[in-house]
Enzyme design. Structure first.
Site: not given
Ligand code: NAD
Ligand code: UDP
Length: 314
Positions: A36, A91, A98, A144, A148
């Site tokens: 995005t 992600t 990571n 989402y 989080k």
């Protein structure tokens, strides 16, 4: 001078953050997979010798020498994070592992961009950091919200187990220049619709509330948090000025002098009814309060949308 990594640095908030960090004399490494984010958001920074842009997906590990990590990579608007929900989770989970692994190896301080969505459809109002939230774990927003929440857990566990210098900010709805026209978020939708003379789409009756923070104010809070020692958070960052979606529509119509009509569409599943940050903790620990009035912030945003729309049409 610090060497600073910004993941998601070519995105909306990330690009403003890169800009401000460079102005303050830092070396900035901007890392983005351009899902995005857009190169054009940081085009004006590319000639700066202290700025480096790397195309990389944070679900894959990367080794860099940095002192600080602002971890912002993650699609943020419902249309984008629901486009590939499994990737959104990867992600948040693998990407955060990571980045924490990197922080641990190079002893960097790391700040996670978390979200007010960890409070879900809140039963406590306004939301304080001690509230644990009311999140549907299996709904369409869960990739989402839960992503989080796990990212926050990872931050705290690396902090406790590996002494990683970790920090968490919970960001509430933020708006400003460089938001994508088609990201589906309410501020960008309403401005584009008003400028084009298209109908303003209010989901539900428009009585649901949000509290909108201008991006420059937010960036000041984020940097203040990074620079405050011995405070892990989480800390809410947002503008406590609450308004209904209907009031926002009226304000945008007024500021754009648009004749667009208001139409009502179905309210999406799990759409939170009310959202307003309690920012006492940020005030106390970071001496931070947002300064921009909604009218002024919207005027700046509308002006940037106008010129970008003209540029794209040319
Ligand atoms: P954005 O979509 O503009 O920025 C996200 C950036 O991350 C983009 O540049 C995107 O390309 C990049 N990205 C996504 N997945 C990636 C991956 N796997 N590897 C590398 N880069 C990846 O959104 P934004 O509004 O700037 O949000 C930035 C951060 O702030 C996000 O973490 C978001 O959850 C958080 N946040 C934003 C808001 C808001 O109102 N804008 C509110 C709460 C939290
Ligand atoms: N919304 C709306 N019309 C739109 C886009 C969003 O009425 O064109 C509503 C949406 O249902 C929600 C609020 O505006 O109640 C904020 O939506 P957004 O996607 O910007 O943020 P979030 O729901 O994640 O806070």
């Amino acid at each position: 001078m610090a060497r600073v990594l910004v993941t998601g640095g070519a995105g909306f908030i990330g690009s403003h953050l890169c800009e401000r960090l460079l102005e303050a004399g830092n070396e900035v490494v901007c890392l983005d997979n351009f899902f995005t984010g857009r190169r054009v958001n940081v085009r004006h920074l590319l000639d700066d010798h202290s700025f480096e842009l790397i195309r990389h997906d944070i679900t894959e590990p990367i080794l860099l020498e940095v002192d600080k990590i602002y971890h912002f990579a993650c699609p943020a608007s419902p249309v984008h994070y629901q486009y590939n929900p499994v990737k959104t989770l990867k992600t948040s989970v693998m990407g955060t592992i990571n980045m924490l692994g990197l922080a641990k190896r190079v002893k960097a301080r790391i700040l996670l961009a978390s979200t007010s969505e960890v409070y879900g459809n809140p039963l406590e109002h306004p939301q304080t950091e001690s509230y644990w939230g009311n999140v549907n774990p299996i709904g369409i927003r869960s990739c989402y919200d839960e992503g989080k929440r796990v990212a926050e857990t990872l931050m705290m566990d690396y902090h406790r187990q590996n002494r990683v210098d970790a920090k968490i900010v919970r960001i509430f709805n933020t708006y400003g220049p460089r938001m994508l026209f088609d990201d589906g978020r309410v501020v960008s939708n309403f401005i584009v619709q008003a400028l084009k003379g298209d109908p303003i789409t209010i989901y539900g009756d428009g009585s649901q509330t949000r509290s909108f923070c201008f991006v420059d104010d937010l960036v000041s809070g984020i940097i203040a948090m990074m620079e405050t020692p011995d405070f892990t958070g989480p800390v809410n960052l947002g503008n406590p000025l609450e308004m209904t979606v209907l009031d926002l529509a009226r304000l945008v119509l007024d500021l754009t002098k648009s004749n667009s009509e208001i139409v009502h569409k179905e309210l999406p599943q799990d759409d939170p009814t009310r959202r307003q940050p309690n920012i006492s903790l940020a005030q106390e620990k970071l001496s931070w309060v947002p300064k921009m009035a909604p009218q002024d912030g919207l005027v700046k945003t509308i002006a940037e949308f106008r010129s970008r729309m003209a540029e794209e049409e040319a």
